[in-house]
Motif scaffolding. Structure first.
Motif, short mmCIF file in Angstrom:
data_model
loop_
_atom_site.label_atom_id
_atom_site.label_comp_id
_atom_site.label_asym_id
_atom_site.label_seq_id
_atom_site.Cartn_x
_atom_site.Cartn_y
_atom_site.Cartn_z
N LYS A 361 0.85 -1.18 0.00
CA LYS A 361 0.00 0.00 0.00
C LYS A 361 0.89 1.24 0.00
O LYS A 361 1.41 1.65 1.04
CB LYS A 361 -0.92 0.00 1.22
N ASP A 363 0.14 4.33 -0.42
CA ASP A 363 -0.39 5.50 0.27
C ASP A 363 -0.26 5.40 1.78
O ASP A 363 -0.51 6.38 2.50
CB ASP A 363 -1.85 5.74 -0.11
N LEU A 364 0.13 4.22 2.30
CA LEU A 364 0.31 4.06 3.74
C LEU A 364 1.77 4.18 4.17
O LEU A 364 2.06 4.11 5.37
CB LEU A 364 -0.24 2.69 4.19
N GLN A 366 5.05 5.84 5.32
CA GLN A 366 5.29 7.08 6.07
C GLN A 366 6.00 8.12 5.21
O GLN A 366 5.71 9.31 5.27
CB GLN A 366 6.11 6.78 7.32
N ASN A 369 4.33 10.96 2.68
CA ASN A 369 3.82 12.25 3.12
C ASN A 369 4.89 13.33 3.20
O ASN A 369 4.60 14.48 3.52
CB ASN A 369 3.16 12.12 4.50
N GLN A 454 -5.20 14.10 9.77
CA GLN A 454 -5.32 13.09 8.72
C GLN A 454 -4.00 12.87 8.01
O GLN A 454 -3.58 11.75 7.77
CB GLN A 454 -6.38 13.51 7.71
N ASN A 458 -2.18 9.17 8.02
CA ASN A 458 -2.26 8.44 6.76
C ASN A 458 -2.04 9.39 5.61
O ASN A 458 -2.15 10.60 5.74
CB ASN A 458 -3.63 7.76 6.60
#
Length: 590
Positions: A361, A363-364, A366, A369, A454, A458
């Motif tokens: 995943k 988008d998960l 760390q 971001n 948020q 995530n």
């Protein structure tokens, strides 16, 4: 691993003349060579100075006179011979060496004025003339072996400069000496053209880099100032200005006593200088690489460049990360492997997830971001063409809507003269600037709209990534309105941001997948496929973001990738080979 260990001569085995060892000759400076130099300068304008005459026994000061050029040349030649005699017995004549330097100061030869310029120019000409006069072609030896040459005169001249700098205002005088050296090399290369021999000058710079590194400055800043003088000199001698010096130049800028020291410490203050030198190199090679004119000299230079980039990828990946945008602007689109090396760089503190991991995943993660560090001025091309204001206005207010989007593709075109020189009708740096700037602005707006709680826990949901519809409108308009050539450059600009896990990689990966899925034209889908695959068909390394994006496109049924009409059985086999190299396929949950 010690960063310096990998900075070995990068063209070892490719340029044997770079590896010539010094011949331990004890010949004095050739009188005939000196006389030839006198005759060449007998019509040069005279200049006033306070100088001194040195005989074999001692130095004797003389009054200030108005010497003729040949007379000054003779004085410098005598001084050089005396310095040679002092250097014949290293360590035993420290007092004589100090006295020699003191006399140079007292007699006005090291004031940093025009006299100093002429003094060091004469010394350099004497040293190089003697060096070239000793060149002997080894008959019967292998053609790859260079002619034998004595570098004795070059070495003692380098030692004289080092001895002078040790006891003076080294930065001011070093800058003066370096300026004299640069002017001499440029003039000599222009006059001799193909007969220009870079070996003596290369030896001189190597001596200076090694010797001046022993000065042990009090602070890193002082060391950086010395190296900056060399960086400015190398920039002035870049291959575009002195093509005959290209191979020696590449060796010098990548030398273990220069490049690693510029990239280590000093708060990254040395980074812009190395970035500028690499841009100099890429700009010189660009026309040859763009037209695939890889004669043997260019091929050797290209291999040497790849080795430098691989060393940087291993020892200083953050440098390539932070300047990737600038480098991609000057590297031709056809140089896929060179560009891949740069885009494969990631911070040393980051451990890249395996792209083939089942149920990975993205988008998960760390790191997804975190915004990447970019030291290049991303919007420079937009400002230069005076369209940044219009882009900002549209992104914020969607005004003026119709005129801006309809005219955008025309603003990306070059004039006929510029297009003929660049080999493309489009302004590639402007396209790169527009794509990255719009994407970064979209990410920034998205982060402002998303609650902090948020984004910290995530990644932003996939749907939300395209809630900044003004940015998406620009991208959708360009991919439809541009012709095949412009669209290829546009898609390459997107692919250049598919690097290690960060916000830019995440956004542009999803953008490329969205453009593929949203398009009703297979010609666009085929071109997206081409841009991804041509970066995976070359030898490793492959950028992590490119692998992630291609695997998602290939494996996810929503894109119906394998059923496209342009996917032939032969191409399908190529896809499978790429997937197999990326790792095992995920387990089928059915």
């Amino acid at each position: 691993m010690n960063n310096n260990n990998l900075f070995v001569p990068i063209l070892t085995g490719l340029l044997p003349f770079m590896l010539s060892t010094i011949l331990q000759a004890k010949n004095t400076i050739d009188t005939e060579i000196t006389q030839q130099l006198f005759l060449r300068r007998k019509h040069r304008e005279g200049f006033s100075s306070t100088f001194f005459y040195a005989n074999k026994e001692e130095f004797k000061g003389v009054d200030s006179v108005e010497p003729d050029p040949s007379g000054f040349c003779k004085q410098v030649a005598v001084l050089f011979k005396e310095w040679y005699r002092i250097c014949e017995f290293p360590g035993a004549n420290d007092t004589a060496s100090a006295h020699f330097i003191l006399q140079l100061h007292q007699n006005g030869l090291l004031k940093g004025d025009d006299v100093t310029d002429h003094f060091f120019r004469q010394l350099m000409e004497l040293a190089i003339a003697h060096c070239l006069s000793t060149e002997v072609i080894n008959l019967g030896s292998l053609q790859s072996q260079p002619p034998t040459m004595s570098f004795l005169a070059i070495d003692i001249y380098a030692k004289l400069v080092f001895s002078i700098l040790k006891g003076s205002n080294e930065l001011v005088l070093l800058s003066k000496i370096m300026a004299v050296t640069v002017r001499f090399i440029i003039k000599d290369a222009e006059e001799k053209n193909a007969l220009f021999n870079p070996r003596p000058v290369f030896r001189l710079f190597i001596n200076w880099l090694l010797d001046l590194g022993l000065l042990e400055p009090v602070t890193d800043g002082a060391n950086l100032q010395i190296l900056t003088v060399f960086a400015n000199a190398f920039h002035a001698l870049q291959p575009l200005k002195v093509p005959a010096f290209s191979f020696a130049w590449l060796e010098l800028i990548s030398h273990r006593s220069f490049m690693p020291k510029m990239l280590t410490g000093n708060g990254q203050k040395g980074w812009p200088y190395i970035q500028r030198l690499l841009v100099d190199l890429f700009q010189f090679m660009e026309p040859f690489l763009r037209h695939a004119e890889l004669g043997e000299p260019v091929r050797v230079l290209y291999k040497g460049t790849l080795r430098v980039l691989l060393v940087l990828l291993h020892d200083f990946p953050e440098f390539l990360c932070d300047y990737h945008f600038t480098f991609c602007d000057v590297i031709p689109s056809s140089c896929i492997q060179m560009r891949n090396i740069i885009l494969s760089a990631c911070p040393r503190s980051m451990r890249l997830p395996d792209p083939s991991t089942p149920k990975l995943k993205i988008d998960l993660l760390q790191e997804i971001n975190q915004s990447p560090s970019i030291l290049s001025e991303v919007d420079a091309a937009l400002k230069a063409k005076q369209i940044k204001t219009h882009v900002d206005e549209y992104l914020k207010t969607r005004q003026p809507s119709w005129s801006f989007l309809s005219e955008l593709k025309y603003k990306l075109l070059l004039s006929p003269n510029e297009a003929a020189s660049a080999g493309t009708r489009y302004n590639r740096p402007l396209i790169n600037s527009l794509v990255l700037y719009v994407g970064m602005q979209a990410i920034h707006q998205l982060q402002e709209r998303t609650p902090h709680t948020q984004t910290s826990a995530n990644a932003v949901p996939v749907v939300a990534l395209f809630s900044v519809d003004t940015a998406l409108d620009i991208f959708k308009t360009l991919i439809v309105d541009l012709d095949s050539e412009g669209r290829y450059l546009f898609l390459n600009a997107i692919a250049n941001q598919l690097r290690y896990p960060n916000t830019n990689t995440h956004y542009f990966s999803l953008l490329l997948l969205h453009l593929f899925e949203d398009s009703n034209l297979e010609v666009i889908q085929e071109q997206i496929t081409r841009v991804l695959l041509e970066r995976l068909f070359v030898e490793r390394p492959h950028p992590w973001g490119i692998l992630i994006t291609f695997l998602e496109l290939y494996r996810n049924p929503r894109y119906n990738f394998r059923n496209r009409s342009f996917i032939t059985p032969e191409i399908e086999k190529l896809f499978e080979s790429v997937v197999s190299r990326a790792g095992p396929k995920p387990v089928d949950e059915s």
